[in-house]
Design an enzyme around this catalytic site. Structure first.
Site, PDB file in Angstrom:
ATOM      1  N   CYS A 203      -3.071   5.114   5.959  1.00 25.36           N
ATOM      2  CA  CYS A 203      -4.530   5.089   6.004  1.00 25.36           C
ATOM      3  C   CYS A 203      -5.030   5.369   7.434  1.00 25.36           C
ATOM      4  O   CYS A 203      -4.238   5.405   8.374  1.00 25.36           O
ATOM      5  CB  CYS A 203      -5.027   3.726   5.541  1.00 25.36           C
TER       6      CYS A 203
ATOM      7  N   CYS B 194       0.819  -1.222   0.000  1.00 29.40           N
ATOM      8  CA  CYS B 194       0.000   0.000   0.000  1.00 29.40           C
ATOM      9  C   CYS B 194       0.848   1.265   0.000  1.00 29.40           C
ATOM     10  O   CYS B 194       0.337   2.351  -0.233  1.00 29.40           O
ATOM     11  CB  CYS B 194      -0.937   0.007   1.192  1.00 29.40           C
TER      12      CYS B 194
ATOM     13  N   CYS C   7      -2.537  -3.432   8.513  1.00 26.53           N
ATOM     14  CA  CYS C   7      -2.092  -2.133   9.032  1.00 26.53           C
ATOM     15  C   CYS C   7      -1.583  -2.280  10.466  1.00 26.53           C
ATOM     16  O   CYS C   7      -0.686  -1.552  10.884  1.00 26.53           O
ATOM     17  CB  CYS C   7      -3.237  -1.122   8.996  1.00 26.53           C
TER      18      CYS C   7
ATOM     19  N   ASP D 285       2.271   2.643   2.590  1.00 26.31           N
ATOM     20  CA  ASP D 285       2.218   3.369   3.850  1.00 26.31           C
ATOM     21  C   ASP D 285       3.516   3.193   4.635  1.00 26.31           C
ATOM     22  O   ASP D 285       4.158   2.150   4.566  1.00 26.31           O
ATOM     23  CB  ASP D 285       1.043   2.870   4.702  1.00 26.31           C
TER      24      ASP D 285
END
Ligand code: FES
Length: 120
Positions: free
Chosen positions: A58, A33, A102, A35
């Site tokens: 996110c 992603c 995450c 991140d």
């Protein structure tokens, strides 16, 4: 889709920022992603006295960072190393399945900081 606790951490993140004279810094990126999470530690006698984070990611990643710093503060390095993604997810009142990864980012960034400290 997000629990109330995730939304609270996202809207009012705890321990967000930088520790200028940090004793250790850890950084982990998620290649899928994109991140990135950075963790700063202030350590005294093997106890995490202060912890801050900078996260480009996110809403779940921000909430995970905030919850993780609350969980890790005041813990010994040994106990902090044992924090699992499941504990973070539980503390947040759950995360949507596609956002579970995450929470891994938080665990790994903290571990990276502690490993960097031990190498010093
Ligand atoms: Fe990548 Fe959340 S979508 S950390």
């Amino acid at each position: 889709m997000y629990s109330e606790k995730v939304l609270q951490h996202f809207k009012y993140p705890q321990n967000q920022g930088v520790i200028k004279d940090a004793d250790a810094i850890g950084q982990i990126g998620n290649p899928v992603c994109g991140d990135v999470m950075k963790i700063y530690l202030k350590i005294e006698k093997d106890v995490i006295k202060d912890i801050k984070f900078e996260t480009l990611g996110c809403a779940a990643a921000i909430a995970v960072s905030s919850a993780l710093t609350e969980m890790a503060k005041g813990k010994t390095l040994t106990l902090a190393m044992k924090i699992t993604k499941d504990e973070i997810v539980e503390d947040l009142g759950g995360l949507p399945t596609q956002k579970i990864h995450c929470s891994m980012l938080g665990v790994e960034a903290l571990k990276d900081a502690i490993k960097n400290y031990k190498k010093l």
